[in-house]
Design a protein around this motif. Structure first.
Motif, PDB file in Angstrom:
ATOM      1  N   CYS A 171     -10.043  -0.836   0.547  1.00  0.00           N
ATOM      2  CA  CYS A 171     -10.660  -1.227  -0.721  1.00  0.00           C
ATOM      3  C   CYS A 171     -12.189  -1.149  -0.658  1.00  0.00           C
ATOM      4  O   CYS A 171     -12.819  -1.748   0.207  1.00  0.00           O
ATOM      5  CB  CYS A 171     -10.244  -2.655  -1.063  1.00  0.00           C
ATOM      6  SG  CYS A 171     -11.019  -3.261  -2.561  1.00  0.00           S
ATOM      7  N   ARG A 231       1.213   5.448   0.232  1.00  0.00           N
ATOM      8  CA  ARG A 231       0.533   6.681   0.643  1.00  0.00           C
ATOM      9  C   ARG A 231       1.556   7.813   0.695  1.00  0.00           C
ATOM     10  O   ARG A 231       2.767   7.575   0.694  1.00  0.00           O
ATOM     11  CB  ARG A 231      -0.077   6.519   2.041  1.00  0.00           C
ATOM     12  CG  ARG A 231      -1.071   5.381   2.208  1.00  0.00           C
ATOM     13  CD  ARG A 231      -2.476   5.807   1.832  1.00  0.00           C
ATOM     14  NE  ARG A 231      -3.418   4.701   1.942  1.00  0.00           N
ATOM     15  CZ  ARG A 231      -4.120   4.414   3.025  1.00  0.00           C
ATOM     16  NH1 ARG A 231      -3.961   5.141   4.103  1.00  0.00           N
ATOM     17  NH2 ARG A 231      -4.974   3.408   3.027  1.00  0.00           N
ATOM     18  N   GLY A 266      -5.884  -3.236   2.402  1.00  0.00           N
ATOM     19  CA  GLY A 266      -5.430  -1.922   2.849  1.00  0.00           C
ATOM     20  C   GLY A 266      -5.958  -1.600   4.244  1.00  0.00           C
ATOM     21  O   GLY A 266      -6.358  -2.492   4.989  1.00  0.00           O
ATOM     22  N   VAL A 286       0.878  -1.176   0.000  1.00  0.00           N
ATOM     23  CA  VAL A 286       0.000   0.000   0.000  1.00  0.00           C
ATOM     24  C   VAL A 286       0.911   1.220   0.000  1.00  0.00           C
ATOM     25  O   VAL A 286       1.889   1.269   0.750  1.00  0.00           O
ATOM     26  CB  VAL A 286      -0.900   0.016   1.259  1.00  0.00           C
ATOM     27  CG1 VAL A 286      -1.768   1.273   1.280  1.00  0.00           C
ATOM     28  CG2 VAL A 286      -1.784  -1.231   1.317  1.00  0.00           C
ATOM     29  N   THR A 345       2.987  -5.190   2.512  1.00  0.00           N
ATOM     30  CA  THR A 345       1.972  -6.161   2.927  1.00  0.00           C
ATOM     31  C   THR A 345       2.542  -7.581   2.914  1.00  0.00           C
ATOM     32  O   THR A 345       2.301  -8.368   3.839  1.00  0.00           O
ATOM     33  CB  THR A 345       0.759  -6.074   1.971  1.00  0.00           C
ATOM     34  OG1 THR A 345       0.372  -4.706   1.877  1.00  0.00           O
ATOM     35  CG2 THR A 345      -0.404  -6.908   2.436  1.00  0.00           C
TER      36      THR A 345
END
Ligand code: HEM
Length: 514
Positions: free
Chosen positions: A462, A392, A456, A390, A415
């Motif tokens: 999601c 960000r 996530g 993920v 992950t």
């Protein structure tokens, strides 16, 4: 001579007026700003591999990837972190589970530590998370400003428009639209087997079927129309992500100029196709048609109340076309492999299907009662998470205890590392054991709730996960009632990353009718 002097003067003037500010801006965004973020991050005590200008750690990543691929073996091991992310696995040994690495001139905070992630993410609302600016250029032709990439108040508006499409009452009506393409695939397999072909690439087959499902259930399309969009999206995926694109390297786009042009061209063609699909849908739903559809497709929700403009609508269509089929198809593909390796789980699931559904019709209620299938799905998502990370970007400064994560920090949440961490899952971490989800169907007994993140986390989790639960169960139920699977000697286990986690050489398996 006079002309030369005039030319030099002109050059000087344009340099100071146009080029100099541009160069300063470039220097600030590519060098000074990232260095400032990096210094603040270092103050927290985070370590990491030493970067070099202008590639950061990209060269080292390439070398580690080359090295590991030569070690590939034909044995199937689920200990995949060091194969798919050899550089992270190597750096973890020296720098722990939270460290800084560089993509070009952009520092990233790498996170494989659930407690740190929990503390940090609990401070940030969905709308305040950004997506790393450095990936935006790469992902634009694929997702545009669809829900996956959009930020701030626009993200809130898009998410509000789309959320009702995934509500249980709407999903109930989608089940039958999923059964049709899945049944079509099974008929194709039966025809192949009758023609003497018992081994084929199930990955291709399942991806095609999942594409038809999103085309039909999401956009009300025939397979031909949906197929064309999907083919182009897949071509774009290969163009964009099959090569090292020097992400974060100044002028990296110019190094891969040809690929960029190709992706842009494909992007435009897809936009045109989607625009014609949208205008077709407008005509169908136009006033006076008087027809109320029993099932409202995704596109219907997206178009409702004209809260999204045409550009946003096209970008959402791209996002859902791609996001709506690729990950679910991969979850099913990895499942079929794991079931081929564990025939007793095929039998257990068949028994459950007989008990819960029997000869009845598949519907929303009986799918929810397929508990063991739910454990299997979670265990597959743990071992082979189709979304392997993920990403960000912090749009505001974040405080974690006495640490400060500065505004602008890019985050890379690994992950795969957390799903394969023995300290979180125990010594059997690399084993396929769906029963770990029996008494804890959400976290599978993981020692930390943020250690299992296939979809996530937080407000940006999601949106399509309930759609996936249904599609997964519909397709697997139909598959298991018609066929059994076993491993083929031609299958070569090499999970690799092409945006998502996929089998590098496809998934040839032996399929037999029951
Ligand atoms: C096995 C199947 C799937 C997996 C593993 C998966 C995984 C993910 C992950 C990891 C994220 C990022 C979440 C975050 O940033 O925290 C995400 C976001 C998203 N997914 Fe999925 N997904 C799956 C299926 C689907 C389906 C079926 C759809 C659509 C029908 C979908 C649409 C989206 C969208 C639009 C977002 C962006 C959400 C936002 O930022 O608000 N996904 N997904």
């Amino acid at each position: 001579m006079y002309i030369l002097m005039e030319f030099l003067k002109l050059f000087q003037a344009s340099f100071s007026l146009i080029l100099l500010p541009l160069l300063l801006r470039l220097l600030f965004s590519c060098w000074i700003l990232p260095i400032l973020v990096y210094r603040k991050l270092r103050k927290n005590g985070f370590g990491g591999p030493t970067p070099s200008f202008p590639l950061g750690n990209i060269r080292e990543m390439e070398i580690l990837c080359d090295y590991d691929s030569s070690l590939e073996s034909s044995a199937i091991s689920h200990d995949i972190h060091s194969t798919v992310f050899p550089y992270f696995s190597e750096w973890q040994k020296s720098h722990g589970k939270v460290f800084i690495y560089w993509l070009g001139t952009e520092p990233f905070l790498y996170i494989a530590e659930p407690e740190f992630l929990k503390k940090m993410s609990s401070k940030v609302q969905g709308k305040h998370w950004g997506k790393p600016n450095v990936f935006k250029h790469d992902r634009k032709p694929m997702f545009g400003s669809g829900l996956l990439m959009v930020e701030g108040d626009d993200w809130v508006r898009h998410r509000h428009v789309i959320t009702p499409a995934f509500s249980p009452p709407n999903l109930k009506t989608v089940v039958s639209l999923m059964v049709e393409p899945a049944t079509k695939m099974l008929e194709r397999w039966t025809a192949l087997i009758n023609a003497g072909k018992t081994e084929f690439d199930v990955e291709r087959e399942i991806a095609m079927m999942a594409g038809e499902i999103i085309g039909r259930a999401g956009f009300g399309l025939s397979c031909e129309n949906g197929g064309e969009v999907l083919e182009k999206l897949r071509a774009m995926q290969i163009t964009l992500f099959n090569v090292n694109r020097y992400v974060g390297v100044p002028f990296g786009q110019w190094i891969c100029r040809r690929k960029n042009m190709e992706a842009k061209k494909l992007g435009k063609e897809i936009d045109q196709l989607l625009l014609s699909i949208i205008s077709g849908a407008r005509n169908k739903c136009g006033e006076g048609s008087g027809q109320r559809q029993r099932h409202r497709c995704l596109l219907g929700y997206l178009m409702e109340g004209e809260r999204l403009n045409e550009r946003e609508l096209v970008d959402e269509c791209k996002t859902f076309f791609f996001g709506g089929h690729e990950t679910t198809a991969l979850a099913l593909t990895w499942t079929v492999l794991l079931l081929a390796m564990h025939p007793h789980w095929q039998n257990q699931l068949r028994e459950e299907i007989t008990q819960v559904i029997g000869d009845g019709e598949i519907d929303f209620t009986n799918l929810a009662a397929l508990n063991k299938m739910g454990w299997v799905m979670n265990e597959v998502l743990r071992l082979y998470s189709p979304a392997p990370n993920v990403q960000r970007q912090a749009r505001e400064e974040i405080k974690v205890d006495d640490l400060v994560i500065p505004k602008g920090t890019n985050l890379w949440v690994d992950t795969v590392a957390m799903h394969h961490d023995p300290t979180l899952w125990g010594d059997d971490v690399y084993e396929f054991r769906p029963e770990r989800f029996k008494d804890d169907n959400l976290y599978g007994g993981c020692k930390h709730k943020m250690g299992f993140l296939p979809f996530g986390f937080g407000g940006r989790m999601c949106i399509g996960r309930n759609w996936t639960f249904m599609e997964y169960k519909v397709v697997l139920t139909l598959l298991l009632t018609r066929f059994s699977f076993s491993l083929s000697p031609t299958y070569h286990h090499s999970p690799s990353i092409l945006l998502s986690l996929r089998p590098r050489y496809g998934m040839p398996l032996i399929v037999q009718p029951l």
